[in-house]
Design a protein around this motif. Structure first.
Motif, PDB file in Angstrom:
ATOM      1  N   SER A  31       0.829  -1.211   0.000  1.00 33.00           N
ATOM      2  CA  SER A  31       0.000   0.000   0.000  1.00 33.00           C
ATOM      3  C   SER A  31       0.859   1.254   0.000  1.00 33.00           C
ATOM      4  CB  SER A  31      -0.949  -0.005   1.198  1.00 33.00           C
ATOM      5  OG  SER A  31      -0.239  -0.061   2.419  1.00 33.00           O
ATOM      6  N   ALA A  32       1.972   1.250   0.743  1.00 30.73           N
ATOM      7  CA  ALA A  32       2.852   2.427   0.767  1.00 30.73           C
ATOM      8  C   ALA A  32       3.492   2.658  -0.594  1.00 30.73           C
ATOM      9  CB  ALA A  32       3.912   2.254   1.844  1.00 30.73           C
ATOM     10  N   LEU A  33       3.952   1.583  -1.239  1.00 29.57           N
ATOM     11  CA  LEU A  33       4.607   1.729  -2.545  1.00 29.57           C
ATOM     12  C   LEU A  33       3.611   2.147  -3.620  1.00 29.57           C
ATOM     13  CD1 LEU A  33       7.082  -1.307  -2.543  1.00 29.57           C
ATOM     14  CD2 LEU A  33       7.542   1.083  -1.978  1.00 29.57           C
ATOM     15  N   LEU A  34       2.410   1.601  -3.570  1.00 26.84           N
ATOM     16  CA  LEU A  34       1.400   1.997  -4.557  1.00 26.84           C
ATOM     17  C   LEU A  34       1.018   3.464  -4.391  1.00 26.84           C
ATOM     18  CD1 LEU A  34      -0.993  -1.100  -4.662  1.00 26.84           C
ATOM     19  CD2 LEU A  34       0.644  -0.366  -6.405  1.00 26.84           C
ATOM     20  N   GLN A  35       0.867   3.909  -3.150  1.00 29.14           N
ATOM     21  CA  GLN A  35       0.535   5.310  -2.926  1.00 29.14           C
ATOM     22  C   GLN A  35       1.665   6.218  -3.401  1.00 29.14           C
ATOM     23  OE1 GLN A  35      -1.260   7.722   0.769  1.00 29.14           O
ATOM     24  NE2 GLN A  35       0.883   7.243   1.002  1.00 29.14           N
ATOM     25  N   HIS A  36       2.904   5.813  -3.157  1.00 28.65           N
ATOM     26  CA  HIS A  36       4.035   6.623  -3.614  1.00 28.65           C
ATOM     27  C   HIS A  36       4.039   6.725  -5.132  1.00 28.65           C
ATOM     28  CE1 HIS A  36       8.025   8.324  -3.913  1.00 28.65           C
ATOM     29  NE2 HIS A  36       8.409   7.317  -4.672  1.00 28.65           N
ATOM     30  N   ARG A  37       3.826   5.608  -5.811  1.00 27.35           N
ATOM     31  CA  ARG A  37       3.786   5.635  -7.273  1.00 27.35           C
ATOM     32  C   ARG A  37       2.668   6.541  -7.776  1.00 27.35           C
ATOM     33  NH1 ARG A  37       1.620   0.641 -10.808  1.00 27.35           N
ATOM     34  NH2 ARG A  37      -0.249   1.431  -9.741  1.00 27.35           N
ATOM     35  N   TYR A 139      -4.968  -1.776  13.174  1.00 24.44           N
ATOM     36  CA  TYR A 139      -5.333  -0.541  13.865  1.00 24.44           C
ATOM     37  C   TYR A 139      -5.255   0.645  12.912  1.00 24.44           C
ATOM     38  CZ  TYR A 139      -6.473   1.153  18.506  1.00 24.44           C
ATOM     39  OH  TYR A 139      -7.147   1.605  19.606  1.00 24.44           O
ATOM     40  N   PRO A 140      -6.302   1.488  12.848  1.00 24.98           N
ATOM     41  CA  PRO A 140      -6.299   2.617  11.910  1.00 24.98           C
ATOM     42  C   PRO A 140      -5.104   3.550  12.090  1.00 24.98           C
ATOM     43  CG  PRO A 140      -8.483   2.296  12.825  1.00 24.98           C
ATOM     44  CD  PRO A 140      -7.573   1.382  13.581  1.00 24.98           C
ATOM     45  N   ALA A 141      -4.710   3.821  13.341  1.00 28.58           N
ATOM     46  CA  ALA A 141      -3.578   4.721  13.566  1.00 28.58           C
ATOM     47  C   ALA A 141      -2.307   4.181  12.930  1.00 28.58           C
ATOM     48  CB  ALA A 141      -3.373   4.931  15.069  1.00 28.58           C
ATOM     49  N   LEU A 142      -2.158   2.858  12.903  1.00 27.09           N
ATOM     50  CA  LEU A 142      -0.989   2.240  12.285  1.00 27.09           C
ATOM     51  C   LEU A 142      -0.996   2.463  10.780  1.00 27.09           C
ATOM     52  CD1 LEU A 142       1.360   0.016  13.087  1.00 27.09           C
ATOM     53  CD2 LEU A 142      -0.151  -1.492  11.820  1.00 27.09           C
ATOM     54  N   HIS A 143      -2.131   2.247  10.146  1.00 27.04           N
ATOM     55  CA  HIS A 143      -2.220   2.373   8.688  1.00 27.04           C
ATOM     56  C   HIS A 143      -2.087   3.830   8.248  1.00 27.04           C
ATOM     57  CE1 HIS A 143      -3.366  -1.807   7.656  1.00 27.04           C
ATOM     58  NE2 HIS A 143      -3.726  -1.815   8.932  1.00 27.04           N
ATOM     59  N   ASN A 144      -2.645   4.737   9.018  1.00 24.31           N
ATOM     60  CA  ASN A 144      -2.493   6.151   8.674  1.00 24.31           C
ATOM     61  C   ASN A 144      -1.049   6.598   8.794  1.00 24.31           C
ATOM     62  OD1 ASN A 144      -5.199   7.160   8.017  1.00 24.31           O
ATOM     63  ND2 ASN A 144      -5.724   6.595  10.100  1.00 24.31           N
ATOM     64  N   ALA A 145      -0.337   6.116   9.802  1.00 23.19           N
ATOM     65  CA  ALA A 145       1.080   6.453   9.924  1.00 23.19           C
ATOM     66  C   ALA A 145       1.867   5.890   8.751  1.00 23.19           C
ATOM     67  CB  ALA A 145       1.632   5.914  11.244  1.00 23.19           C
ATOM     68  N   PRO A 383      -7.348   4.155   5.990  1.00 20.38           N
ATOM     69  CA  PRO A 383      -7.364   4.657   4.613  1.00 20.38           C
ATOM     70  C   PRO A 383      -7.483   3.566   3.558  1.00 20.38           C
ATOM     71  CG  PRO A 383      -5.112   4.517   5.394  1.00 20.38           C
ATOM     72  CD  PRO A 383      -5.974   4.012   6.518  1.00 20.38           C
ATOM     73  N   GLY A 384      -7.484   2.291   3.958  1.00 22.49           N
ATOM     74  CA  GLY A 384      -7.386   1.209   2.993  1.00 22.49           C
ATOM     75  C   GLY A 384      -8.709   0.636   2.544  1.00 22.49           C
ATOM     76  N   PRO A 385      -8.681  -0.423   1.725  1.00 27.49           N
ATOM     77  CA  PRO A 385      -9.904  -1.075   1.242  1.00 27.49           C
ATOM     78  C   PRO A 385     -10.785  -1.520   2.401  1.00 27.49           C
ATOM     79  CG  PRO A 385      -7.976  -1.913   0.083  1.00 27.49           C
ATOM     80  CD  PRO A 385      -7.453  -1.062   1.202  1.00 27.49           C
ATOM     81  N   GLY A 386     -12.083  -1.363   2.226  1.00 27.91           N
ATOM     82  CA  GLY A 386     -13.026  -1.741   3.267  1.00 27.91           C
ATOM     83  C   GLY A 386     -13.370  -0.613   4.217  1.00 27.91           C
ATOM     84  N   SER A 387     -12.703   0.538   4.086  1.00 29.62           N
ATOM     85  CA  SER A 387     -13.005   1.676   4.948  1.00 29.62           C
ATOM     86  C   SER A 387     -13.795   2.713   4.163  1.00 29.62           C
ATOM     87  CB  SER A 387     -11.715   2.314   5.473  1.00 29.62           C
ATOM     88  OG  SER A 387     -11.102   3.100   4.476  1.00 29.62           O
ATOM     89  N   ARG A 388     -14.441   3.589   4.894  1.00 28.33           N
ATOM     90  CA  ARG A 388     -15.218   4.644   4.241  1.00 28.33           C
ATOM     91  C   ARG A 388     -14.312   5.669   3.571  1.00 28.33           C
ATOM     92  NH1 ARG A 388     -17.367   8.958   8.761  1.00 28.33           N
ATOM     93  NH2 ARG A 388     -15.348   9.367   9.742  1.00 28.33           N
ATOM     94  N   ASN A 389     -13.034   5.700   3.947  1.00 29.06           N
ATOM     95  CA  ASN A 389     -12.093   6.682   3.403  1.00 29.06           C
ATOM     96  C   ASN A 389     -11.349   6.175   2.179  1.00 29.06           C
ATOM     97  OD1 ASN A 389     -12.602   8.457   5.628  1.00 29.06           O
ATOM     98  ND2 ASN A 389     -11.249   7.200   6.892  1.00 29.06           N
ATOM     99  N   PHE A 390     -11.594   4.936   1.793  1.00 29.35           N
ATOM    100  CA  PHE A 390     -10.807   4.351   0.703  1.00 29.35           C
ATOM    101  C   PHE A 390     -11.149   5.011  -0.623  1.00 29.35           C
ATOM    102  CE2 PHE A 390     -10.365   1.043  -2.644  1.00 29.35           C
ATOM    103  CZ  PHE A 390      -8.982   0.968  -2.632  1.00 29.35           C
ATOM    104  N   VAL A 391     -10.093   5.435  -1.324  1.00 26.97           N
ATOM    105  CA  VAL A 391     -10.219   6.006  -2.667  1.00 26.97           C
ATOM    106  C   VAL A 391      -9.241   5.249  -3.558  1.00 26.97           C
ATOM    107  CG1 VAL A 391     -10.006   8.066  -4.087  1.00 26.97           C
ATOM    108  CG2 VAL A 391     -10.836   8.266  -1.737  1.00 26.97           C
ATOM    109  N   ALA A 392      -9.756   4.509  -4.512  1.00 25.97           N
ATOM    110  CA  ALA A 392      -8.904   3.648  -5.334  1.00 25.97           C
ATOM    111  C   ALA A 392      -7.848   4.444  -6.084  1.00 25.97           C
ATOM    112  CB  ALA A 392      -9.770   2.853  -6.309  1.00 25.97           C
ATOM    113  N   GLU A 393      -8.202   5.672  -6.505  1.00 26.66           N
ATOM    114  CA  GLU A 393      -7.243   6.484  -7.268  1.00 26.66           C
ATOM    115  C   GLU A 393      -6.007   6.834  -6.443  1.00 26.66           C
ATOM    116  OE1 GLU A 393     -10.441   6.976  -7.132  1.00 26.66           O
ATOM    117  OE2 GLU A 393     -11.087   6.624  -9.215  1.00 26.66           O
TER     118      GLU A 393
END
Length: 647
Positions: A31-37, A139-145, A383-393
């Protein structure tokens, strides 16, 4: 062969956790590498990347991205030096994202090991230990960090976790080793280090002597003083520690002023702590674990200094579960959860008897509630899949991303660059790189911009002139365009002609300097029917809480009588600064440029008789139409200079 079989048998009970850990770390890395790209990373990742890249090349703690430090890094984080060998093997910004994901994921290891130890003999103890590790990894705080660029505090969970493991299992050597590593992460960890010392001195846990705690407290205070008054100034070449004034202005402007206020008037903290958004932060931080960590006294006390430190700040990301400041809280939170479950078990067994089946029922219930709590919070805040904040783009290579890749390929590896934030970490392995909000004294070879409604909320370089006088305008020409991105190449540096300051200085703007563009010599000349480009340097001399329109009139008269304008203007132009991209209210952002440049284009009518005309500049309030004084008392126009019109 037998030893291998024995090892395999010993590992078998841990296979569910090992599989969980591998899946969790893989998810974090991907997820981190995809977001960076997808251009989802930015400024902070670029700072760390350039700093470590410079370290790998022998340039000690240097970065041009923190421009207010004169080229030096603004934190004391020696642990970053341990990442340097990885850059020797693979010099790529993605190393930092992978290291961060690994550290965050491995933070579950000491939690799992301690839960297994603590729940030994429970009916569902192994399952509960694995569920707690899974709750940490989800944990959401972990994924957001993990998706907030790279930050050194994300390295703390495994280090702090093993320090807590050593503290609670009576292993002083483990505690000291990992606490020492924690001190290397960031300058402000010494406060938590101090709490460890006070905890040991007050409670004397098994395996520790109270005098060890006193020694740890003394070391913590000594280390804090050394960092603030020796190491930090040495690394920043004398810069005082800036973060008190930036984020805790009500505590003064230095660590000593903050300490004095907190020690003599601690009650003034209360209004800053009891605020609705900050209480909501606590709710969303502790809620997924059903607030059970609060029962994990006294280990949860170790988290109080970090919580107070975050919540006292006026910088909102420090008290948000969607920021990168929370990883230091997670180990204490989950160790507190484990202790709380043990306390509940003891209480139930004391009430119902040793042979009662209630503990088994409670364990199953706790597992279910933890799963529901963490799953609900994941949907709410992750921020990931399955959450209300997930944006595929956010993780996809959309056309904008492909256009950025093409524009980045055009920039030479050794060129200096000013770039928009999403492109900074893709360009940061070079000796000179700046954000477009910085004001470098030396012009960069290239500027990379993206067409957007607002230019990051402030005048961008080169329209925010570099500090110094007279101002210099750096002229750039379009070099390439790809999608919404524009690559500009430096063409010329033009020192502007200063104007004398009126007495008293006009407020809130004054005209500081000017230059005629596209002129071959000092005499400004334009053909009738053509256009003259005039660059004006406006100085900020007061609060700019209103939007002002800047304008230029070309008049026949250059005498003081024309200072309020004449009805027979040859031509005129006017707009908000930067054609509306840099309204004056943006000049009051954290960049606060003293001088902002604005170009005016005077279209000369084709029937204009040849001769000398005079350019006068002014400004008026967009909302009211009222002009401000510029040329002196009662004068609303400021004379720029002559412009010769020819046939």
């Amino acid at each position: 062969m037998n030893s291998v079989r024995v090892a395999a048998l010993r590992m078998r009970p841990h296979l569910p956790y090992i599989l969980l850990l591998l899946v969790g770390i893989t998810y974090l890395v991907v997820s981190a590498l995809l977001q960076h790209r997808a251009l989802g990373t930015g400024y902070d990742l670029g700072i760390y990347d350039q700093t470590i890249w410079n370290l790998a090349h022998g340039r000690i703690w240097m970065t041009t991205l923190v421009y207010e430090t004169g080229g030096y890094y603004d934190h004391f984080e020696p642990i970053l030096a341990l990442i340097v060998p990885l850059y020797w093997l693979w010099s790529d910004v993605r190393v930092l994202l992978i290291v961060q994901a690994l550290a965050l994921g491995l933070g579950s290891l000491p939690i799992y090991l301690y839960a297994r130890r603590r729940f030994r003999g429970w009916e569902y103890g192994n399952v509960l230990a694995t569920v707690i590790a899974a709750a940490y990894l989800a944990y959401p705080a972990l994924h957001n960090a993990n998706l907030n660029d790279f930050h050194e505090v994300s390295l703390l969970p495994p280090l702090l976790g093993f320090a807590l493991y050593g503290l609670l299992t009576g292993r002083p050597r483990v505690t000291w080793i990992f606490l020492a590593l924690c001190l290397m992460v960031k300058e402000d960890f010494s406060v938590t280090f101090l709490m460890f010392g006070l905890y040991i001195a007050a409670l004397g846990p098994v395996g520790f002597r109270r005098r060890d705690g006193v020694l740890v407290a003394v070391v913590a205070v000594t280390w804090m003083l050394l960092v603030l008054y020796v190491f930090y100034p040495a690394l920043t070449r004398g810069m005082p520690y800036p973060f008190v004034a930036r984020r805790y202005p009500w505590l003064g402007d230095s660590p000593e002023s903050a300490a004095k206020v907190l020690l003599t008037r601690p009650w003034i903290m209360l209004p800053y702590l009891v605020q609705t958004p900050k209480l909501m932060f606590l709710l969303r931080l502790f809620g997924p674990l059903l607030f059970l960590p609060l029962l994990g006294w006294p280990i949860i006390v170790l988290a109080i200094p970090v919580l107070v430190y975050l919540m006292l700040s006026n910088y909102e990301p420090q008290w948000s579960v969607q920021s990168y400041y929370n990883p230091p809280l997670l180990p204490t939170l989950f160790f507190g959860l484990i202790l709380a479950l043990e306390h509940i078990r003891r209480w139930i067994r004391s009430e119902a008897g040793q042979r009662a089946r209630w503990p088994r029922v409670v364990q199953a219930g706790m597992i279910g509630l933890l799963v529901i709590g963490v799953a609900g919070s994941y949907w709410l805040d992750a921020p990931g899949p399955g959450s209300r904040n997930f944006v595929a783009e956010r993780f996809s290579a959309i056309p904008r991303v492909e256009a950025a890749q093409r524009i980045l390929a055009r920039i030479p590896a050794d060129a200096s660059v000013s770039a928009i934030w999403p492109l900074v970490p893709h360009l940061s392995q070079r000796q000179r790189i700046y954000t477009v909000l910085a004001r470098p004294q030396m012009p960069t070879d290239y500027i990379v911009l993206e067409e957007s409604p607002a230019a990051q909320g402030a005048p961008i370089y080169p329209f925010a002139a570099a500090d110094g006088f007279p101002p210099v305008y750096h002229d750039y020409a379009l070099s390439a365009a790809e999608g919404p991105f524009r690559l500009l190449a430096h063409r010329a540096a033009i020192t502007m002609t200063p104007l004398t300051e009126s007495e008293p200085p006009t407020r809130p703007l004054s005209l500081a300097a000017y230059t005629w563009l596209d002129q071959a010599d000092d005499a400004a000349t334009v053909k009738a029917g053509g256009a003259a480009r005039l660059m004006l340097a406006w100085r900020r001399t007061g609060p700019l809480n209103r939007r002002y329109v800047l304008f230029v009139h070309l008049l026949k008269d250059g005498s003081p009588a024309a200072a309020n304008g004449l009805p027979d203007a040859v031509t005129q132009s006017g707009h908000e600064p930067g054609d509306g991209r840099f309204p004056t209210i943006y000049w009051e952002t954290w960049t606060r440029p003293p001088i902002v440049l604005d170009e005016q284009r005077l279209e000369i009518p084709s029937d204009t008789p040849p001769g000398v005309y005079y350019a006068w500049a002014g400004a008026y309030d967009k909302a009211t139409g009222d002009r401000i004084e510029l040329g002196g008392s009662g004068q609303t126009l400021r004379l720029i200079g002559p412009l010769r019109v020819i046939r």
